[in-house]
Scaffold this motif. Structure first.
Motif, PDB file in Angstrom:
ATOM      1  N   LEU A   1      26.680  26.325  50.334  1.00 46.58           N
ATOM      2  CA  LEU A   1      28.079  26.766  50.383  1.00 46.58           C
ATOM      3  C   LEU A   1      29.021  25.573  50.484  1.00 46.58           C
ATOM      4  CD1 LEU A   1      27.765  29.840  52.794  1.00 46.58           C
ATOM      5  CD2 LEU A   1      28.192  29.896  50.331  1.00 46.58           C
ATOM      6  N   CYS A   2      28.655  24.592  51.295  1.00 50.95           N
ATOM      7  CA  CYS A   2      29.482  23.386  51.391  1.00 50.95           C
ATOM      8  C   CYS A   2      29.519  22.649  50.054  1.00 50.95           C
ATOM      9  CB  CYS A   2      28.940  22.464  52.486  1.00 50.95           C
ATOM     10  SG  CYS A   2      29.211  23.075  54.168  1.00 50.95           S
ATOM     11  N   GLN A   3      28.386  22.648  49.329  1.00 55.03           N
ATOM     12  CA  GLN A   3      28.353  22.018  48.017  1.00 55.03           C
ATOM     13  C   GLN A   3      29.270  22.756  47.042  1.00 55.03           C
ATOM     14  OE1 GLN A   3      24.746  22.421  45.713  1.00 55.03           O
ATOM     15  NE2 GLN A   3      25.008  20.415  44.737  1.00 55.03           N
ATOM     16  N   VAL A   4      29.276  24.092  47.092  1.00 53.53           N
ATOM     17  CA  VAL A   4      30.160  24.877  46.226  1.00 53.53           C
ATOM     18  C   VAL A   4      31.613  24.516  46.484  1.00 53.53           C
ATOM     19  CG1 VAL A   4      31.011  27.205  45.740  1.00 53.53           C
ATOM     20  CG2 VAL A   4      28.559  26.797  45.914  1.00 53.53           C
ATOM     21  N   PHE A   5      31.987  24.351  47.742  1.00 58.84           N
ATOM     22  CA  PHE A   5      33.364  23.964  48.065  1.00 58.84           C
ATOM     23  C   PHE A   5      33.710  22.650  47.381  1.00 58.84           C
ATOM     24  CE2 PHE A   5      36.562  21.746  50.538  1.00 58.84           C
ATOM     25  CZ  PHE A   5      37.540  22.708  50.680  1.00 58.84           C
ATOM     26  N   ASP A   6      32.801  21.666  47.457  1.00 54.37           N
ATOM     27  CA  ASP A   6      33.058  20.374  46.820  1.00 54.37           C
ATOM     28  C   ASP A   6      33.202  20.522  45.308  1.00 54.37           C
ATOM     29  OD1 ASP A   6      32.863  19.206  49.308  1.00 54.37           O
ATOM     30  OD2 ASP A   6      30.766  18.591  49.058  1.00 54.37           O
ATOM     31  N   LEU A   7      32.340  21.325  44.709  1.00 50.98           N
ATOM     32  CA  LEU A   7      32.394  21.517  43.260  1.00 50.98           C
ATOM     33  C   LEU A   7      33.711  22.149  42.829  1.00 50.98           C
ATOM     34  CD1 LEU A   7      28.758  22.854  42.631  1.00 50.98           C
ATOM     35  CD2 LEU A   7      29.625  20.552  42.154  1.00 50.98           C
ATOM     36  N   VAL A   8      34.155  23.168  43.561  1.00 53.37           N
ATOM     37  CA  VAL A   8      35.375  23.891  43.200  1.00 53.37           C
ATOM     38  C   VAL A   8      36.607  23.014  43.364  1.00 53.37           C
ATOM     39  CG1 VAL A   8      36.881  25.819  43.837  1.00 53.37           C
ATOM     40  CG2 VAL A   8      34.412  26.166  43.671  1.00 53.37           C
ATOM     41  N   THR A   9      36.654  22.229  44.424  1.00 53.27           N
ATOM     42  CA  THR A   9      37.880  21.477  44.725  1.00 53.27           C
ATOM     43  C   THR A   9      37.914  20.087  44.102  1.00 53.27           C
ATOM     44  OG1 THR A   9      36.900  20.697  46.808  1.00 53.27           O
ATOM     45  CG2 THR A   9      38.230  22.721  46.891  1.00 53.27           C
ATOM     46  N   GLU A  10      36.736  19.521  43.728  1.00 54.98           N
ATOM     47  CA  GLU A  10      36.704  18.140  43.259  1.00 54.98           C
ATOM     48  C   GLU A  10      36.132  17.948  41.858  1.00 54.98           C
ATOM     49  OE1 GLU A  10      38.100  15.745  44.797  1.00 54.98           O
ATOM     50  OE2 GLU A  10      38.395  16.558  46.799  1.00 54.98           O
ATOM     51  N   ARG A  11      35.452  18.951  41.316  1.00 48.67           N
ATOM     52  CA  ARG A  11      34.753  18.739  40.056  1.00 48.67           C
ATOM     53  C   ARG A  11      35.270  19.613  38.907  1.00 48.67           C
ATOM     54  NH1 ARG A  11      29.463  17.386  40.953  1.00 48.67           N
ATOM     55  NH2 ARG A  11      29.182  17.464  38.700  1.00 48.67           N
TER      56      ARG A  11
END
Length: 655
Positions: free
Chosen positions: A180-190
């Motif tokens: 879930l933390c990885q998904v947050f990074d993907l959505v906001t930064e990638r």
């Protein structure tokens, strides 16, 4: 792709940041599961490589000063979806007792950056949706439990937001806290965006024009709205711009309230308005958007602005007309005003497109606060014309007569003259409607379309107006007895939680029958109008395979203690049919033969059909066309030889 902005860039950091709003003239949230599934698939694929993924374009009109909000011109669907996903993601992390993200930022700080800024009691949404959905959106990004049942939806956009939240919850629930933390990074930064913020109103208008012409699947109504904004900004007509903002919010609210949200439905609404205001042609060469552009393009800009303002007024008023027409929330009291008496059945007509421009024009010319009696008289003629000509099916498929009705609505709205040189006011419009009925929907044609004759292959079960017709008959029986009730109750759709409240079309002579009758008559008896009734769905399932004599004498009554009047009267009709047959031959029902049983069912259908046709001739009677009293009708099929199937008609004006 260094020129791409991330979602973190667009939202502007955790301190001041940016605030966005979606203007009310924009379409409400409309993304479906398939759109969101594609986005979630893209996010899942990002975990397998390091490149940034181009996600789309966001255009937001820049604020006039630093404290103002950006107005989203394009990309509102994608931006709303991503911020809702972020909201549901942060709530899922919190439910898993995770309060810090991979970058060391706490959940509350992330909420402040992407979702809601400010302290309790002074909080402001980073993105404020339109169309009355802001309250729903705020609850979905702040509360883990989705309370869709405790707070009913306000419109289709509301429903779509709830569907999105539930879809995201299912997707997120399959991931552990680390994922879930990885998904947050993907959505906001990638996820990468082209982000453009025009600084003046001309640029905004040009962006609208680009959006309209780049192949994006906008509805015709959206294209018209975008052109109005473009024209207003290009020529500096602030009053027109403000009018569009206000009117479109009301238009969409009215259309959403009756579930009219698809591109096709919006296009039908737009066409009806343009027939009245702009061009009565039933098959125009160009869509309304293109036609409107061409028309104002050849005008002085001030004349063009005046025309567009008038059209916006027509659209806004017509949307309210549609809301009143289709809102089907009936008062069960018998006493209703004269206008509602005709608006209610019109709302349930299965075919209405041919007369909608007339209804729109009438509502524009004669507002509800005056001339109620005149409006009611005209609506009565429109309702009767539409049933006789369109619902009954007298109108041919390639119907050129629709052009006459469209032209009638257009010229009436614009106070033009008819062929005789008379200005088309209400009185003249009523005369023209009566003339149309007398030419195109004569009473003889009405009768012939209700009775199945020998050479017809038609099956009344395929008539899309049959349920409305039988519901109208039932309502008339209740009115005779001064009882309440409504078409809405009789015509409501199936409720999965209370299926027995749904009225179903029932064959009296069943499709799989054991009537003991002559085979050559079965097909005709099953297809004729007199073979159909409305019945509660549970009752239908319980007795559908029984013989007619058993259904009408005891099985209907034992299965449904709240039977409709059209069901209750069947027993007396059956007894009359038996008496007619056996009194002539001196036979007894107990000694009936295949031939005599066939004759009883023939006569039973005849008597039912006579009653239904009499009802129709009374209910949709137009004295100025049909004569002061409805015709009398006799339907006879029992005298025919065995190789002749169908019914003879005899009818004459009542004395």
């Amino acid at each position: 792709m260094s020129d791409l902005y991330t979602l973190a860039d667009i939202m502007g950091g955790m301190t001041q940041g940016r605030f966005f709003s979606i203007p009310d003239y924009q379409r409400g949230y409309s993304w479906q599961n398939s759109h969101r599934e594609d986005l979630l698939d893209d996010i899942g694929d990002l975990a397998n490589h390091q490149a940034m993924h181009f996600t789309g374009t966001i255009v937001a009109a820049g604020p006039e000063n630093a404290n103002d909000t950006f107005s989203v011109v394009d990309g509102q669907q994608r931006l709303t979806t991503l911020l809702l996903l972020v909201g549901r993601l942060l709530l899922e992390l919190e439910a898993n007792d995770v309060f810090t993200l991979n970058n060391g930022v706490g959940l509350e700080a992330a909420r402040a950056q992407y979702l809601v800024a400010g302290s309790i009691g002074n909080a402001v949404l980073r993105l404020t949706p339109n169309g009355g959905t802001a309250t729903r959106f705020e609850r979905l990004i702040s509360k883990h439990q989705i309370d869709s049942h405790s707070r009913p939806s306000q419109n289709k956009a509301d429903d779509n937001l709830v569907d999105a939240a539930e879809q995201f919850d299912r997707w997120l629930s399959r991931r552990n806290p680390e994922e879930l933390c990885q998904v947050f990074d993907l959505v906001t930064e990638r996820l990468g965006f082209l982000f453009y913020s025009p600084k003046n109103t001309l640029e905004v208008g040009l962006m609208f024009e680009v959006i309209n012409s780049r192949g994006k699947p906008l509805s015709e109504l959206e294209k018209v709205k975008n052109f109005l904004i473009f024209y207003a900004n290009r020529h500096g007509f602030k009053k027109l711009h403000a009018q569009v903002n206000t009117a479109w919010s009301r238009i969409l609210t009215s259309l959403n309230s009756i579930g009219l949200t698809t591109n096709g439905e919006e296009q039908g609404f737009l066409r009806a308005c343009w027939v009245v205001f702009g061009d009565p042609s039933p098959r125009p060469r160009n869509p309304v958007y293109e036609t409107l552009r061409l028309r104002v393009g050849g005008m002085d800009k001030n004349q063009g602005c005046e025309l567009l303002q008038e059209f916006v007024e027509v659209l806004e008023y017509a949307a309210e007309t549609y809301r009143c027409l289709y809102s089907q929330t009936e008062n069960h009291a018998l006493s209703v005003d004269a206008e509602t008496r005709w608006l209610r059945p019109l709302a349930f007509h299965p075919r209405l497109a041919g007369v909608l421009p007339l209804i729109v024009a009438l509502d524009q010319k004669e507002p509800g606060d005056r001339n109620l009696e005149v409006r009611a008289q005209t609506l009565e003629l429109i309702e009767k014309l539409n049933f006789r000509y369109f619902v009954l099916g007298i109108a041919p498929r390639a119907d050129s007569s629709q052009a006459e009705l469209f032209d009638m609505a257009h010229r009436y709205f614009h106070d033009e003259q008819n062929a005789s040189g008379n200005v088309i006011d209400n009185a003249e419009l009523q005369t023209m409607l009566k003339g149309f009925i007398g030419r195109q929907a004569k009473v003889g044609s009405v009768i012939k379309h209700l009775v199945l004759e020998a050479d017809e292959n038609w099956d009344f079960y395929d008539w899309n107006g049959l349920k409305f017709f039988l519901a109208s008959y039932e309502q008339s029986q209740r009115e005779k007895r001064k009882e309440g009730g409504s078409l809405a109750a009789l015509l409501r759709r199936r409720d999965p939680k209370a299926y027995n409240d749904f009225y179903h079309l029932e064959h009296l002579v069943a499709q799989h029958h054991d009537e003991g009758i002559e085979d050559e008559w079965v097909d005709y008896l099953q297809r004729r109008l007199g073979n159909f009734i409305l019945l509660r769905e549970g009752t239908n399932k319980a007795v559908s395979a029984s013989r007619v004599e058993e259904k009408v004498s005891r099985k209907y009554r034992s299965s449904d203690h709240t039977m409709l009047y059209q069901v209750r009267e069947l027993e007396s009709v059956w007894q009359a049919a038996k008496k007619y047959t056996f009194s002539a031959d001196g036979l007894d029902w107990r000694n009936s033969t295949t031939g005599s049983r066939t004759q009883v069912l023939q006569r039973f259908g005849d008597l039912r059909e006579e009653e239904l046709v009499r009802f129709a001739l009374s209910r949709w009677h137009v004295p100025a066309v049909d004569g002061e009293s409805p015709m009398t009708v006799s339907v006879q099929s029992t005298h025919r030889r065995s190789n002749e199937y169908g019914a003879d008609l005899q009818y004459a004006k009542a004395s």
